[in-house]
Design a protein around this motif. Structure first.
Motif, mmCIF file in Angstrom:
data_model
loop_
_atom_site.group_PDB
_atom_site.id
_atom_site.type_symbol
_atom_site.label_atom_id
_atom_site.label_comp_id
_atom_site.label_asym_id
_atom_site.label_seq_id
_atom_site.Cartn_x
_atom_site.Cartn_y
_atom_site.Cartn_z
ATOM 1 N N GLN A 4 0.637 -1.114 0.053
ATOM 2 C CA GLN A 4 0.040 0.076 -0.050
ATOM 3 C C GLN A 4 0.775 1.275 0.073
ATOM 4 N N LEU A 54 2.145 1.805 -3.370
ATOM 5 C CA LEU A 54 1.194 2.123 -4.394
ATOM 6 C C LEU A 54 0.866 3.531 -4.150
ATOM 7 N N LEU A 102 -5.084 0.641 -5.078
ATOM 8 C CA LEU A 102 -5.528 -0.997 -5.048
ATOM 9 C C LEU A 102 -6.384 -1.527 -3.851
ATOM 10 N N TRP A 116 -1.007 -0.902 -12.571
ATOM 11 C CA TRP A 116 -0.625 -1.225 -11.362
ATOM 12 C C TRP A 116 -1.193 -2.326 -11.188
ATOM 13 N N SER A 117 -2.377 -2.688 -11.223
ATOM 14 C CA SER A 117 -3.224 -3.629 -10.673
ATOM 15 C C SER A 117 -3.964 -4.374 -11.932
ATOM 16 N N SER A 169 -6.343 -7.467 -11.546
ATOM 17 C CA SER A 169 -7.420 -7.643 -10.415
ATOM 18 C C SER A 169 -8.704 -7.950 -10.720
ATOM 19 N N SER A 215 -0.370 -6.991 -6.638
ATOM 20 C CA SER A 215 -1.802 -6.777 -6.553
ATOM 21 C C SER A 215 -2.508 -8.285 -6.945
ATOM 22 N N GLU A 251 -2.707 -9.677 -3.740
ATOM 23 C CA GLU A 251 -3.979 -9.106 -2.932
ATOM 24 C C GLU A 251 -5.259 -9.610 -3.611
ATOM 25 N N THR A 252 -5.358 -9.878 -4.607
ATOM 26 C CA THR A 252 -6.574 -10.078 -4.953
ATOM 27 C C THR A 252 -6.869 -11.376 -4.515
#
Ligand SMILES: C[S@@+](CC[C@H](N)C(=O)[O-])C[C@H]1O[C@@H](n2cnc3c(N)ncnc32)[C@H](O)[C@@H]1O
Length: 375
Positions: free
Chosen positions: A93, A96, A103, A146-147, A150, A179, A182-183
Motif C-alpha cells: 500500500q 502504491l 489497489l 499497477w493492478s 485484479s 496486486s 492481494e486479489t
C-alpha cells in the motif's frame, strides 16, 4: 444514444516453519509461492498445494504427513495466513501511494458493481444470469498498469468462462504481481463479499486455485519487451489488441479509460471487431478533471479544465462527443448517468474557448456508463 437511464451514482526446504517469519518470503520471486500457500490455506485445495510444494522442492515426501497434520490446525486457516502477510500488505500500500496508484478490494468491487448495474439499467441484465456468464468471455479494457489483473481475476472467480485484461502501456511487474497476491487474499479472506452474480465462495476459491501463476513476475517483465500476452489459463493479460481473436468477446468493459484514449475511432473499430455480433461493451467514463483527485495537485474544482484549458492526461471529449463517436463507430446503446454536476456547479461564463460550444448538460456530465451493442 438510444436510451437513457439514471442511477446513483521459502521457508527452508523440507522443514516445517517454526516462526511466522519463515513461512512467507516475498512471493513474487521464482516459484509461485503465493498460489501454493493459498492452496494450503483452503481445505479443498490443500492436497494439491502439498503436492505442488513437494514438486517445487519445498517439502520432502517423508514430511508430507507431518505437514498434513500441521495444516489441519485452526491456526492455518486462510484468515491466519492473511494475518501473517499483513506487513507485506503495508509495504504494497505504501508503494502504491508513492506512485499514486490505487489497489483496494472496494475499488475492484465497485468496478464490477458499476458494470453490472449499467447492464441492468440498460435492459441487458439477462447477460449476467449465472448460466450465461459461465459461457461468456469478458475483457477488461484498459485494466491499469499497477493492478492490471485484479478485475479479470475476480471476474473469472465469479464465473465467467474467460476473463482477459488489456493494458497497452508498460505495466509495473512488481506491482502487478503484488496486486494479484492481494486479489487472491481478498478472495480467500472475504469471499462472500465478492460472491456476485451467482458465484459461491467455495466455487470462487476453487476457480482461482486453478489459475497458474508460476513465474508471474518474470512473465510480466517479459511482457514489457514487446507485443504479447501472458496466459494464466482462462485469465490472460494482453498489451495489444492485434493478438486477440475477432468476434471473441461477449463483453468488453472499461472503467475510467475512454477519457484517456487518443484515437477513439481506431479503438472503437478494434473493439467492434473483437466483440461477438451479439456482444456488448460497457464503458464507464469519468469526464471530470483528473487533477482534482490527484494527491499532488491542488485543484478544488472537478471541472477545472473548463476554466484553465489544461488537459491532464485526458482527451477532453465531452459526453456528446463520446456518444457521436459510438454511433460513427457502428454502435448503438444507452447512457447511464452515474454522476452529474449539480445545477449551478459549472460556471459557463468562465469557460475557455475550447469548451465554450458545449451544452450545459454536456459540461455537467461527470460520470456516465455506456452500454453499447453493434448496429
Ligand atoms: C484511470 S486508468 C484506469 C485503469 C483501470 N481500468 C481502473 O479502473 O483502475 C486509465 C487506463 O487507461 C489506459 N489507456 C490509455 N489509453 C488507452 C487506450 N488507447 N486503450 C486502452 N487503454 C488505454 C491507461 O494506460 C490506464 O491504464
Amino acid at each position: 444514444m438510444g436510451g437513457t437511464a439514471r442511477c446513483a451514482a521459502g521457508g527452508r526446504p523440507g522443514a516445517l516453519p517454526s516462526r511466522e517469519s519463515d513461512v512467507l518470503q516475498r512471493p513474487s520471486h521464482g516459484q509461485s509461492l503465493i498460489s501454493m500457500l493459498m492452496d494450503l490455506a483452503a481445505p479443498e485445495t490443500r492436497a494439491a498445494g502439498l503436492a505442488e510444494l513437494q514438486s517445487q522442492g519445498y517439502l520432502t515426501p517423508e514430511l508430507q504427513d507431518v505437514w498434513t497434520a500441521e495444516l489441519s490446525k485452526p491456526r492455518y486457516t486462510s484468515r491466519h495466513l492473511s494475518g501473517i502477510i499483513a506487513p507485506e500488505r503495508v509495504r504494497i500500500q505504501k508503494l502504491l501511494r508513492q506512485v499514486g496508484g490505487e489497489l483496494t478490494a472496494v475499488k475492484t468491487q465497485t468496478v464490477i458493481a458499476n458494470f453490472s448495474r449499467a447492464l441492468e439499467f440498460a435492459g441487458h441484465g439477462h447477460r449476467l444470469e449465472a448460466a450465461r456468464i459461465r459461457q461468456s468471455r469478458i475483457l477488461d479494457f484498459g485494466s491499469g498498469v499497477w493492478s492490471s489483473l485484479s478485475a479479470a481475476i475476480m471476474l473469472y472467480a465469479i464465473g465467467f468462462a474467460q476473463a482477459d485484461a488489456f493494458e497497452p502501456f508498460p505495466i509495473g511487474p512488481d506491482m502487478v504481481t503484488e496486486s494479484v497476491f492481494e486479489t487472491i487474499r481478498w478472495l480467500y479472506e472475504t469471499p462472500a463479499s465478492f460472491a456476485l452474480l451467482g458465484g459461491t465462495p467455495q466455487e470462487m476459491k476453487q476457480r482461482v486455485a486453478a489459475l497458474d501463476f508460476t513465474d508471474l513476475e518474470e512473465k510480466l517483465t517479459r511482457l514489457n519487451d514487446g507485443p504479447g500476452v501472458v496466459s494464466f489459463g482462462p485469465v490472460r493479460l494482453f498489451n495489444n489488441t492485434d493478438m486477440m481473436e475477432n468476434g471473441h468477446y461477449d463483453l468488453v468493459c472499461s472503467n475510467s479509460v475512454l477519457e484517456h484514449v487518443e484515437d477513439m475511432p481506431g479503438s472503437l473499430a478494434r473493439q467492434r471487431e473483437i466483440l461477438k455480433d451479439d456482444g456488448v461493451c460497457v464503458h464507464t467514463v469519468d469526464f471530470t478533471d483528473h487533477r482534482a483527485i490527484a494527491p499532488d495537485q491542488d485543484i478544488a474544482d472537478s471541472f477545472q479544465m473548463y476554466y484553465d484549458g489544461i488537459l491532464d492526461e485526458v482527451n477532453g471529449l465531452r459526453a456528446g462527443d463520446m456518444e457521436a463517436l459510438f454511433i460513427l463507430g457502428g454502435f448503438q446503446g444507452a447512457t447511464v448517468h452515474l454522476v452529474t454536476a449539480p445545477e449551478g456547479y459549472v460556471d459557463q461564463s468562465r469557460v475557455v474557448e475550447r469548451f465554450a460550444h458545449y451544452s450545459l448538460s454536456d459540461l455537467s456530465a461527470a460520470v456516465n456508463s455506456y452500454v453499447l451493442t453493434k448496429v
